[in-house]
Design a protein around this motif. Structure first.
Motif, short mmCIF file in Angstrom:
data_model
loop_
_atom_site.label_atom_id
_atom_site.label_comp_id
_atom_site.label_asym_id
_atom_site.label_seq_id
_atom_site.Cartn_x
_atom_site.Cartn_y
_atom_site.Cartn_z
N ASP A 198 0.83 -1.21 0.00
CA ASP A 198 0.00 0.00 0.00
C ASP A 198 0.86 1.26 0.00
O ASP A 198 0.60 2.21 -0.74
CB ASP A 198 -0.90 -0.01 1.24
N ILE A 199 1.89 1.27 0.82
CA ILE A 199 2.75 2.46 0.92
C ILE A 199 3.48 2.72 -0.39
O ILE A 199 3.55 3.86 -0.87
CB ILE A 199 3.76 2.30 2.08
N ILE A 200 4.00 1.67 -0.99
CA ILE A 200 4.77 1.86 -2.22
C ILE A 200 3.84 2.21 -3.40
O ILE A 200 4.19 3.01 -4.27
CB ILE A 200 5.62 0.60 -2.54
N GLN A 201 2.62 1.65 -3.36
CA GLN A 201 1.68 1.93 -4.45
C GLN A 201 1.05 3.30 -4.37
O GLN A 201 0.73 3.92 -5.38
CB GLN A 201 0.57 0.88 -4.43
N ASN A 202 0.81 3.76 -3.15
CA ASN A 202 0.05 5.01 -2.96
C ASN A 202 0.89 6.02 -2.22
O ASN A 202 0.61 6.37 -1.08
CB ASN A 202 -1.23 4.72 -2.16
N LYS A 203 1.93 6.49 -2.88
CA LYS A 203 2.96 7.22 -2.15
C LYS A 203 2.49 8.50 -1.49
O LYS A 203 3.06 8.92 -0.49
CB LYS A 203 4.16 7.47 -3.06
N ASN A 204 1.47 9.13 -2.05
CA ASN A 204 1.08 10.42 -1.48
C ASN A 204 -0.21 10.35 -0.69
O ASN A 204 -0.88 11.34 -0.47
CB ASN A 204 0.97 11.46 -2.59
N LYS A 205 -0.56 9.15 -0.27
CA LYS A 205 -1.82 8.98 0.44
C LYS A 205 -1.79 9.67 1.79
O LYS A 205 -0.79 9.60 2.51
CB LYS A 205 -2.08 7.49 0.63
N LYS A 206 -2.90 10.32 2.13
CA LYS A 206 -3.01 10.90 3.47
C LYS A 206 -3.23 9.80 4.51
O LYS A 206 -3.96 8.84 4.25
CB LYS A 206 -4.21 11.86 3.51
#
Lengths: 411, 411
Positions: free
Chosen positions: A312-320
């Motif tokens: 999740d972190i690597i896929q959605n780098k700018n997620k709040k």
């Protein structure tokens, strides 16, 4: 390149290292990036000499922070030193994945704020329900819902013990001993059997669900240490089993919440969750009841959730990050809805106790079966508020011949 | 500002408009953006004159495409014109959320590739399991797992019919009529009762789970139209109910898959899913079995999933789409594992049929109860491969006194 440092190399840490090594190719196909473990922090290197990844092992946290690492995976458990390490990692702008419910229940808000301030992500799927995908579905998939309630089995140790007491007619002591022998319970099982572990997980779920701060210590907490064989005999008479339920509900700006042993009807989903399984029912105003279940702990189930968090972190780098609200919920300990209750009253005068019960509760069934002990009266009281019940039962305790009262919600 | 256009304003479209209007503030707090419906496409404007959002309604698809819209929500259902509209939307670099299982089962790969080529997202959580969060948990939370198998109830209409046949001893025809009266079944129920709808959903799940192309028409398909009261009597004798199960499994580079009525033991989770509920068990190599259940259809449950998809797009703007693999799976129609089977053989010679059964299946229990019909022999055959069973039963049909054979897997 996604470079991972794992803090802790016990059961869960080992599972994570295994999953990372096994899934490198899949990870690259999903995210386009290589996945790599750069270091593994342990307390005592000498204990890990035989392990596969020995060349990655260090006992020096500064080495971890100074190496090129994108995500710190914290699976040490407990508050210290995990809290300090995670704080430092976030300040150094490293993403963090943790499986640590104690840490999130105690310091979730501070750590999430710190992550947000530093532009990194703090994920903690494995902290509730082990391998069950529950936090991401709750936060993301059910975002269009006002969450009304949560009903869950969140502790595998107590569920194992209660399952054995039900299916094998075991005493609490024997079932606990078996759980310890099989590795389902720790040498000091207090945090599990007193309900603290389930309460921490319920507080994390409820804080997210109701967007209010829910301190686990404010919940109505009762463990399983006083459950005996007779309780299970009454449960069976009632077509129930006994489960340690973690339940909360949001209603009229109040949150109702408890962790306690409950008589659960045998035709319900939750009664079917045996041994170390966990299960969570989320009630949303749009979706209705959604039920999630699976293994609530263990090496690979926990590692499965941690791996999902890394992806999740690597896929959605700018997620709040999700935010934990600082405003305290108004928590009521007595349950909000009318319910049925099983009561067991230790008494020196059965006849007068039966009269007292009948006089105080119109809708009440008094047991006359051979389960009933010589010095007790047991009854099911129907459709009663917990506050009324509690008040009345407290008055009963002032009666000289009544010595002790045990009560169970029937759900 | 996230500007939404909704294609279709039936039950689901209305639910989506409601959820969007209700959750504007929450959406802003999650994503930092305003959420707004810019237009709603209908076929016939005159039918919607009384509706709340009449000022947003248009019957002109070009107007929709020419307005400033970020996300097209397609809830028209069916392939045409949904397929053309979604393709055009993606080419115009609009994100798309759809609840359309027919569309994804038939054209999922092409549409996902098109989305990726245009740098936009195509989300379709509601296409499988209605309100149940299943695709995101499967794709994201369980990314560290090799998925071994799927076992599910994916069609609410047939589950409602079979539930009524079980609980009220209704005939298939009466239960179908009731489902139609209550709005659980369409006037032409073929797609549901023949198993096509469940097969499309299973093909979507399996395509994702096994990363191979699974065409729903290649699955072993049997509907519920020939289920009768006697089948349920045998089910009850066996402590089972009958459910239309959608099951697949990946093993030795083959995929095994079916949608068919199965005798499901009463102590299993899936047997507890009544009426319109759906449920999905995913087996991963790390996590073990994870179970998800909830409402598989309906206005607000479906809208709940669509809303989650919208939030996901706005929150994770640069997320890569899941890819559907172009490589066809090698699909086997006969089930891979030994199983128990209930067979009902219509015969003019019961005695010889019993002998034939006993001679061919060593591990077999022949029913002698009063459920058994005058002209039939019923039996449970234990621990047999479907391929062996099928081969033997086909030979039975060559015997002059055997007229017809019905078989159920017992799970």
């Amino acid at each position: 390149m996604a470079s991972i440092s794992v803090l802790g190399y016990g059961v869960v840490g080992t599972g994570i290292a295994d999953l990372i090594n096994k899934n490198k190719e899949k990870f690259k196909s999903i995210t386009g990036e290589d996945l790599n473990i750069s270091s593994i922090l342990v307390r005592d290197k000498s204990k890990h000499e035989q392990k596969q990844n020995y060349h990655l092992i260090t006992d020096n946290i500064e080495k971890v922070f100074n190496s090129p690492v994108d995500i710190i995976v914290e699976v040490m458990g407990g508050i210290h030193p995990a809290y300090d390490y995670v704080k430092k990692a976030l300040k150094l702008k490293k993403h963090v994945v943790t499986a640590n419910k104690d840490l999130i229940a105690e310091h979730g808000k501070e750590l999430l704020d710190l992550a947000e301030a530093n532009g990194v992500t703090l994920n903690f799927e494995a902290s509730v329900g082990g391998g069950i995908p529950i936090l991401k579905p709750l936060i993301e998939c059910l975002s269009g819902n006002e969450i009304i309630g949560i009903k869950a089995i969140l502790n595998g140790t107590t569920n194992f013990i209660l399952s054995k007491m039900y299916s094998e007619n075991a005493s609490y002591e024997d079932a606990l001993k078996l759980a310890q022998e099989l590795g389902f319970a720790e040498a000091n099982p207090d945090s599990d059997v007193l309900g603290y572990d389930a309460a921490r997980k319920l507080s994390i779920l409820s804080t997210i669900a109701y967007n209010k701060k829910i301190n686990w210590k404010d919940l109505n907490l009762n463990g399983i240490t006083s459950i005996d064989k007779i309780d299970f005999e009454y449960a069976k008479l009632n077509e129930c089993t006994i489960k340690l339920l973690a339940v909360s509900k949001s209603q009229n700006n109040k949150v109702y919440g408890f962790v306690q042993p409950v008589m659960v009807r045998l035709d319900s989903y939750l009664s079917k969750l045996d041994d170390e399984l966990n299960g969570i029912v989320i009630e949303g105003d749009a979706v209705g009841n959604v039920f999630f279940s699976g293994k609530g702990a263990g090496m690979l189930p926990t590692a499965s959730s941690v791996f999902g968090d890394i992806t999740d972190i690597i896929q959605n780098k700018n997620k709040k990050n999700i935010k934990f609200n600082a405003d305290n919920a108004f928590i009521e300990k007595c349950w909000c809805d009318k319910s049925s209750w099983l009561v067991r009253i230790k008494t020196e005068d059965r006849l007068n106790t039966i009269c007292t019960l009948s006089n105080n509760f119109k809708n009440c069934h008094i047991y006359t079966s051979n389960v009933t002990q010589a010095n007790e009266v047991a009854a099911v009281i129907y459709e009663e508020y917990e506050s009324t019940l509690k008040h009345t039962l407290e008055k009963f305790l002032d009666i000289p011949y009544i010595n002790e009262i045990k009560k169970f919600m029937v759900l």
